[in-house]
Design a protein around this motif. Structure first.
Motif, PDB file in Angstrom:
ATOM      1  N   LEU A 172      34.218  96.529  57.948  1.00  0.00           N
ATOM      2  CA  LEU A 172      32.994  97.623  57.058  1.00  0.00           C
ATOM      3  C   LEU A 172      31.889  97.532  58.025  1.00  0.00           C
ATOM      4  N   THR A 173      31.458  96.074  58.352  1.00  0.00           N
ATOM      5  CA  THR A 173      29.831  96.008  58.732  1.00  0.00           C
ATOM      6  C   THR A 173      29.932  94.702  59.530  1.00  0.00           C
ATOM      7  N   PRO A 174      29.072  94.682  60.353  1.00  0.00           N
ATOM      8  CA  PRO A 174      28.766  93.338  61.301  1.00  0.00           C
ATOM      9  C   PRO A 174      28.293  92.255  60.535  1.00  0.00           C
ATOM     10  N   TRP A 175      29.220  91.533  59.714  1.00  0.00           N
ATOM     11  CA  TRP A 175      28.672  90.425  58.781  1.00  0.00           C
ATOM     12  C   TRP A 175      28.146  89.249  59.507  1.00  0.00           C
ATOM     13  N   ARG A 176      27.194  88.798  58.944  1.00  0.00           N
ATOM     14  CA  ARG A 176      26.364  87.532  59.591  1.00  0.00           C
ATOM     15  C   ARG A 176      27.282  86.393  59.319  1.00  0.00           C
ATOM     16  N   THR A 177      27.639  86.492  57.968  1.00  0.00           N
ATOM     17  CA  THR A 177      28.862  85.224  57.790  1.00  0.00           C
ATOM     18  C   THR A 177      30.106  85.552  57.137  1.00  0.00           C
ATOM     19  N   VAL A 178      31.050  85.283  57.361  1.00  0.00           N
ATOM     20  CA  VAL A 178      32.322  85.650  56.497  1.00  0.00           C
ATOM     21  C   VAL A 178      32.814  84.189  56.421  1.00  0.00           C
ATOM     22  N   ALA A 179      33.077  84.025  54.792  1.00  0.00           N
ATOM     23  CA  ALA A 179      33.646  82.706  54.060  1.00  0.00           C
ATOM     24  C   ALA A 179      34.614  83.178  52.996  1.00  0.00           C
ATOM     25  N   VAL A 180      35.597  82.267  52.928  1.00  0.00           N
ATOM     26  CA  VAL A 180      36.548  82.297  52.188  1.00  0.00           C
ATOM     27  C   VAL A 180      36.521  81.039  51.217  1.00  0.00           C
ATOM     28  N   LEU A 181      36.313  81.267  49.838  1.00  0.00           N
ATOM     29  CA  LEU A 181      35.873  80.289  48.732  1.00  0.00           C
ATOM     30  C   LEU A 181      37.129  80.304  47.657  1.00  0.00           C
ATOM     31  N   SER A 182      37.392  79.156  47.355  1.00  0.00           N
ATOM     32  CA  SER A 182      38.433  78.889  46.308  1.00  0.00           C
ATOM     33  C   SER A 182      38.338  77.550  45.779  1.00  0.00           C
ATOM     34  N   GLY A 183      39.140  77.496  44.613  1.00  0.00           N
ATOM     35  CA  GLY A 183      39.062  76.088  43.743  1.00  0.00           C
ATOM     36  C   GLY A 183      40.650  75.865  43.838  1.00  0.00           C
ATOM     37  N   ALA A 184      40.895  74.474  44.043  1.00  0.00           N
ATOM     38  CA  ALA A 184      42.263  74.059  43.895  1.00  0.00           C
ATOM     39  C   ALA A 184      42.126  72.702  42.802  1.00  0.00           C
ATOM     40  N   PHE A 185      41.185  72.518  42.144  1.00  0.00           N
ATOM     41  CA  PHE A 185      41.506  71.498  41.006  1.00  0.00           C
ATOM     42  C   PHE A 185      42.095  72.215  39.860  1.00  0.00           C
ATOM     43  N   PRO A 186      42.935  71.532  39.322  1.00  0.00           N
ATOM     44  CA  PRO A 186      43.743  71.956  38.206  1.00  0.00           C
ATOM     45  C   PRO A 186      43.208  72.111  36.707  1.00  0.00           C
ATOM     46  N   ASP A 187      43.500  73.035  36.337  1.00  0.00           N
ATOM     47  CA  ASP A 187      42.850  73.217  34.903  1.00  0.00           C
ATOM     48  C   ASP A 187      43.786  72.109  33.779  1.00  0.00           C
ATOM     49  N   GLN A 188      44.493  72.055  33.889  1.00  0.00           N
ATOM     50  CA  GLN A 188      45.271  70.967  32.997  1.00  0.00           C
ATOM     51  C   GLN A 188      45.940  69.778  34.211  1.00  0.00           C
ATOM     52  N   VAL A 189      45.674  68.548  33.767  1.00  0.00           N
ATOM     53  CA  VAL A 189      46.040  67.561  34.570  1.00  0.00           C
ATOM     54  C   VAL A 189      47.337  66.823  34.187  1.00  0.00           C
ATOM     55  N   ASP A 190      47.352  66.912  32.661  1.00  0.00           N
ATOM     56  CA  ASP A 190      48.559  66.188  32.043  1.00  0.00           C
ATOM     57  C   ASP A 190      49.886  66.065  32.806  1.00  0.00           C
ATOM     58  N   ARG A 191      50.072  67.124  33.214  1.00  0.00           N
ATOM     59  CA  ARG A 191      51.551  67.261  33.744  1.00  0.00           C
ATOM     60  C   ARG A 191      51.534  66.528  35.268  1.00  0.00           C
ATOM     61  N   LEU A 192      50.496  66.168  35.748  1.00  0.00           N
ATOM     62  CA  LEU A 192      50.301  65.646  36.998  1.00  0.00           C
ATOM     63  C   LEU A 192      50.255  63.957  36.824  1.00  0.00           C
ATOM     64  N   LEU A 193      49.923  63.577  35.721  1.00  0.00           N
ATOM     65  CA  LEU A 193      49.754  62.242  35.300  1.00  0.00           C
ATOM     66  C   LEU A 193      50.923  61.272  35.098  1.00  0.00           C
ATOM     67  N   ASP A 194      51.085  60.164  35.629  1.00  0.00           N
ATOM     68  CA  ASP A 194      51.890  59.344  34.897  1.00  0.00           C
ATOM     69  C   ASP A 194      51.140  57.843  34.610  1.00  0.00           C
ATOM     70  N   ARG A 195      51.010  57.767  33.274  1.00  0.00           N
ATOM     71  CA  ARG A 195      50.084  56.646  32.786  1.00  0.00           C
ATOM     72  C   ARG A 195      48.735  56.761  33.176  1.00  0.00           C
ATOM     73  N   ASP A 196      48.302  58.003  33.288  1.00  0.00           N
ATOM     74  CA  ASP A 196      47.055  58.433  33.333  1.00  0.00           C
ATOM     75  C   ASP A 196      46.490  58.163  34.834  1.00  0.00           C
ATOM     76  N   ARG A 197      47.386  58.236  35.853  1.00  0.00           N
ATOM     77  CA  ARG A 197      47.160  58.065  37.265  1.00  0.00           C
ATOM     78  C   ARG A 197      47.969  59.345  37.992  1.00  0.00           C
TER      79      ARG A 197
END
Length: 338
Positions: A172-197
């Motif tokens: 569309l245009t000669p962009w000065r910067t092109v960046a891709v942003l995202s977040g991968a930290f989970p909303d809920q961590v309970d299902r990922l934890l075993d004895r809180d780790r």
């Protein structure tokens, strides 16, 4: 634009900070009257402007009403007279787009265009972005900030979605910067934890590598951006809002995952559980030791301190987690990870 985020950026080593361009987002601001709102906005942005003096960064205010004061006056001032570049988006009101574009022209720092892509790409987004660019004018340098928002393992096509968007937006245009942003930290961590780790995959990191290795002509020029070690959904929370969790959480970024160590933090008169969580991190094979960053140094000191020395609070844990994360990511991008 939370106090712990500003503190984390300020606490970065100069080598890391100089290679980091933050995208500061003004949160939802609530106040009793216009004077209180003005003071609140000044406090939030002023805190950032004080640490963002010498290197450029972006200032986004998607929740601000730029039809009325104080935002209609304050934001153009900061956008035009500080190192904070204005940001707008194709889905924001015309008044917001006009104020950001005018500020970019007056300040000469360029304009960030944040295209949010929480789900799949649509042609309408491309048309709206093209229309916004036509209103900005060719003399203003523009940065494309493609924001995928939350990218967890349940979004396996995020890389393809990003490439489809970039295929439409880059020409569309000669962009000065092109960046891709995202977040991968989970909303809920309970299902990922075993004895809180536990561990969480850095899905956004994988997505960015998919874009870079796609073979597209623009791929090697795409910059990396992320939300740090907090969930992307936190962006929309009001300043000072949200219920405080009964748990504390220490986070540590490794090559492909986040290490998670949770502990009971409500009304705690005992710091032992925090130290146990820090020890678990420092004993992990991926832990890189105190010299790596002030974040690692804090984990070591917390793990092994005795007596009355404190272990901080939620703001502290967010701050050191982000210092460690940002330092490691920058070193990886520079090919100097240890």
């Amino acid at each position: 634009m939370r106090p712990h985020a500003v503190a984390a950026f300020k606490d970065l080593a100069p080598w890391t900070r100089d290679r980091t361009a933050p995208l500061w987002t003004l949160p939802v601001m609530t106040a009793g009257d216009a004077d209180e709102l003005q003071q609140a906005v000044r406090k939030e942005i002023g805190r950032v402007a004080a640490v963002q003096k010498y290197t450029p960064g972006w200032l986004d205010a998607p929740y601000a009403d730029l039809d009325e004061d104080p935002c209609a006056t304050l934001l153009p001032f900061y956008w035009s007279h500080t190192a904070l570049r204005p940001v707008t988006a194709p889905d924001l009101p015309a008044a917001h787009q006009a104020a950001a574009a005018d500020s970019a022209q007056e300040g000469g720092n360029g304009l960030g265009i944040r295209v949010r892509l929480p789900h799949g790409w649509s042609e309408e987004r491309g048309e709206n972005t093209a229309a916004l660019l036509s209103r900005v004018g060719p003399e203003v340098p523009v940065d494309l900030l493609l924001d995928l928002q939350t990218v967890l393992p349940d979004r396996p096509d995020a890389g393809k979605e990003a490439l489809r968007a970039l295929d439409a937006l880059v020409p569309l245009t000669p962009w000065r910067t092109v960046a891709v942003l995202s977040g991968a930290f989970p909303d809920q961590v309970d299902r990922l934890l075993d004895r809180d780790r536990g561990e969480a995959d850095r899905t956004d990191w994988e997505t960015w590598h998919e874009v870079r290795l796609s073979g597209r002509s623009y791929a090697k020029a795409v910059r990396y951006g992320d939300y740090g070690t907090l969930p992307a959904r936190h962006l929309g929370r009001a300043a000072g809002g949200g219920e405080r969790s009964r748990f504390g959480l220490l986070r540590y970024t490794t090559d492909r995952s986040f290490l998670l160590a949770r502990f009971w933090a409500e009304k705690r008169g005992e710091t032992g559980v925090t130290r146990e969580a820090a020890r678990w991190i420092t004993e992990a094979p991926e832990f890189r030791g105190g010299p790596a960053s002030s974040g690692e140094l804090w984990y070591q000191r917390c793990a092994h301190a005795t007596g009355s020395q404190g272990t901080g609070n939620a703001g502290t844990w967010n701050q050191v987690g982000n210092v460690q994360h940002m330092t490691y990511v920058v070193r990886c991008l520079q090919g100097r990870a240890v």
